[in-house]
Design a protein around this motif. Structure first.
Motif, PDB file in Angstrom:
ATOM      1  N   HIS A 260       0.816  -1.215   0.000  1.00  0.00           N
ATOM      2  CA  HIS A 260       0.000   0.000   0.000  1.00  0.00           C
ATOM      3  C   HIS A 260       0.853   1.269   0.000  1.00  0.00           C
ATOM      4  O   HIS A 260       0.528   2.236  -0.672  1.00  0.00           O
ATOM      5  CB  HIS A 260      -0.922   0.026   1.229  1.00  0.00           C
ATOM      6  CG  HIS A 260      -2.071  -0.920   1.138  1.00  0.00           C
ATOM      7  ND1 HIS A 260      -2.822  -1.292   2.237  1.00  0.00           N
ATOM      8  CD2 HIS A 260      -2.617  -1.573   0.078  1.00  0.00           C
ATOM      9  CE1 HIS A 260      -3.770  -2.144   1.863  1.00  0.00           C
ATOM     10  NE2 HIS A 260      -3.663  -2.331   0.557  1.00  0.00           N
ATOM     11  N   PHE A 290      -3.290   2.817  -4.382  1.00  0.00           N
ATOM     12  CA  PHE A 290      -3.581   3.198  -2.991  1.00  0.00           C
ATOM     13  C   PHE A 290      -3.249   4.688  -2.833  1.00  0.00           C
ATOM     14  O   PHE A 290      -2.230   5.077  -2.281  1.00  0.00           O
ATOM     15  CB  PHE A 290      -2.758   2.341  -2.030  1.00  0.00           C
ATOM     16  CG  PHE A 290      -3.381   2.183  -0.665  1.00  0.00           C
ATOM     17  CD1 PHE A 290      -4.477   1.350  -0.479  1.00  0.00           C
ATOM     18  CD2 PHE A 290      -2.892   2.873   0.429  1.00  0.00           C
ATOM     19  CE1 PHE A 290      -5.059   1.199   0.765  1.00  0.00           C
ATOM     20  CE2 PHE A 290      -3.464   2.735   1.683  1.00  0.00           C
ATOM     21  CZ  PHE A 290      -4.560   1.891   1.855  1.00  0.00           C
ATOM     22  N   GLU A 293      -6.562   9.393  -0.907  1.00  0.00           N
ATOM     23  CA  GLU A 293      -7.875   9.169  -0.296  1.00  0.00           C
ATOM     24  C   GLU A 293      -7.921   7.840   0.444  1.00  0.00           C
ATOM     25  O   GLU A 293      -8.445   7.750   1.563  1.00  0.00           O
ATOM     26  CB  GLU A 293      -8.950   9.213  -1.381  1.00  0.00           C
ATOM     27  CG  GLU A 293     -10.366   9.092  -0.833  1.00  0.00           C
ATOM     28  CD  GLU A 293     -11.419   9.208  -1.924  1.00  0.00           C
ATOM     29  OE1 GLU A 293     -12.591   8.842  -1.660  1.00  0.00           O
ATOM     30  OE2 GLU A 293     -11.070   9.654  -3.033  1.00  0.00           O
ATOM     31  N   LYS A 294      -7.363   6.795  -0.162  1.00  0.00           N
ATOM     32  CA  LYS A 294      -7.336   5.483   0.485  1.00  0.00           C
ATOM     33  C   LYS A 294      -6.395   5.477   1.689  1.00  0.00           C
ATOM     34  O   LYS A 294      -6.676   4.818   2.692  1.00  0.00           O
ATOM     35  CB  LYS A 294      -6.923   4.417  -0.524  1.00  0.00           C
ATOM     36  CG  LYS A 294      -7.981   4.146  -1.589  1.00  0.00           C
ATOM     37  CD  LYS A 294      -7.529   3.074  -2.559  1.00  0.00           C
ATOM     38  CE  LYS A 294      -8.610   2.811  -3.601  1.00  0.00           C
ATOM     39  NZ  LYS A 294      -8.181   1.799  -4.601  1.00  0.00           N
ATOM     40  N   ASP A 298      -7.409   4.621   5.488  1.00  0.00           N
ATOM     41  CA  ASP A 298      -6.650   3.629   6.236  1.00  0.00           C
ATOM     42  C   ASP A 298      -6.241   4.172   7.596  1.00  0.00           C
ATOM     43  O   ASP A 298      -6.385   3.516   8.628  1.00  0.00           O
ATOM     44  CB  ASP A 298      -5.415   3.220   5.427  1.00  0.00           C
ATOM     45  CG  ASP A 298      -4.730   1.975   5.972  1.00  0.00           C
ATOM     46  OD1 ASP A 298      -5.443   1.031   6.377  1.00  0.00           O
ATOM     47  OD2 ASP A 298      -3.492   1.927   5.982  1.00  0.00           O
TER      48      ASP A 298
END
Length: 325
Positions: A260, A290, A293-294, A298
């Protein structure tokens, strides 16, 4: 009879080293990197059987995982079939979908099924799919359990994050210095079968339906309180800029997954292992996708997990009260 139905090494009449992983299709790429690292450090004079417990791997993922087989490392797949045990776990997990609930998949509980499903083995090793071997896992298998039912390492995140430490002490009812991570285990299969490990889990779930931070791990620690040998830290190392020379296994646990994020500690050893699999390109695309925003989502999920631990630690007495009968 299939060779998988025996505990024998087909190369010689000696015992196999059984190593278990539990995954769904989404975790197949990470499991492949873990298995490839295992094959690279396996003792060529021993025979290893990697057994993957899953909830329905597709044909493509099976083929790619099977390509990691070597002369002395076999790979076996076992789908967990429906049972009263599984139904109880799935029902429990279906109610654990809120903020801060990382562990709401029944797959996390498949490790409890291992002793019951594989009576041909008296001992085994279990590893999470987000681990990378730097040494021979056969050495881990060989450790003396000293009369305990299992070996696991004291969870390092519980030691350093105050909210987790207080949660374990107060809500789980296990002293933080005795609370173990469930990502790397050595199991005395015979003792766990006699104890009724899976039945103890389901009975406790049915009795308490508890809202917990890391349910599978919390249940393990409560049910096996006093029955777990503490592993040397070298067998379950947190990634860091500098690893001890004797580090045998790196566990990319919870935060900063290299598939990620870029520039995470010890990402090189993960990518070196992944490069030898059929999933390398897919993993690189995961990392590229990733985005900010992701990453924000997270971080928010991790913050929610820590906040949940802090909230549950306010309890006046432990949430679980397992009694060994």
């Amino acid at each position: 009879m299939s060779i998988f139905d025996t505990g024998l090494n087909p190369l010689k009449k000696t015992k196999v080293v059984p190593v278990f992983l539990t995954i769904n299709s989404a975790y197949a790429p990470y499991a492949a990197a873990a298995i490839h690292s295992l094959t690279q450090h396996a003792n060529k004079k021993r025979y290893y059987r990697v057994i993957i417990l899953h909830d329905g791997l597709n044909w493509v993922n099976r083929v790619r995982l099977r390509s990691l087989v070597t002369k002395n490392v076999a790979i076996q797949f076992k789908k967990i079939s429906s049972s009263l045990y599984l139904k109880a776990i799935v029902k429990y997990c279906s109610r654990r979908k809120g903020a801060g609930d990382f562990f709401s998949s029944a797959v996390y509980y498949y490790r409890f099924f291992i002793p019951r499903l594989f009576p041909i083995y008296s001992k085994c090793v279990y590893i999470d799919s987000d681990t990378i071997l730097r040494g021979d896992i056969g050495e881990l298998f060989d450790i003396d359990l000293e009369g305990k039912m299992m070996a696991a390492m004291v969870d390092p995140k519980v030691e350093v994050i105050p909210e987790f430490r207080e949660y374990v002490d107060r809500a789980v009812g296990v002293q933080y210095w005795d609370y173990c991570n469930s990502g790397v285990l050595v199991m005395d299969m015979k003792a766990l079968r006699k104890f009724g490990y899976l039945s103890a889990l389901v009975d406790t779930i049915n009795k308490y339906d508890a809202d917990l931070v890391a349910p599978d791990q919390d249940y393990m620690n409560v049910i096996l309180r006093g029955k777990i040998l503490h592993l040397d830290a070298k067998w379950n190392m947190e990634p860091a800029e500098e690893l001890p020379k004797d580090a045998k296994l790196v566990h990319f646990n919870l935060f900063n997954k290299p598939w990620h994020y870029k520039n995470v500690p010890q990402e090189k050893i993960f990518w070196n292992a992944a490069r030898g699999t059929g999933f390398y390109g897919e993993l690189k695309r995961q990392q590229q996708a990733f985005d900010a925003e992701k990453q924000k989502a997270d971080h928010e999920k991790i913050e929610a997990l820590i906040k949940k631990a802090g909230r549950l630690s306010k309890t006046k007495e432990p949430i679980l009260k397992f009694e060994d009968k």
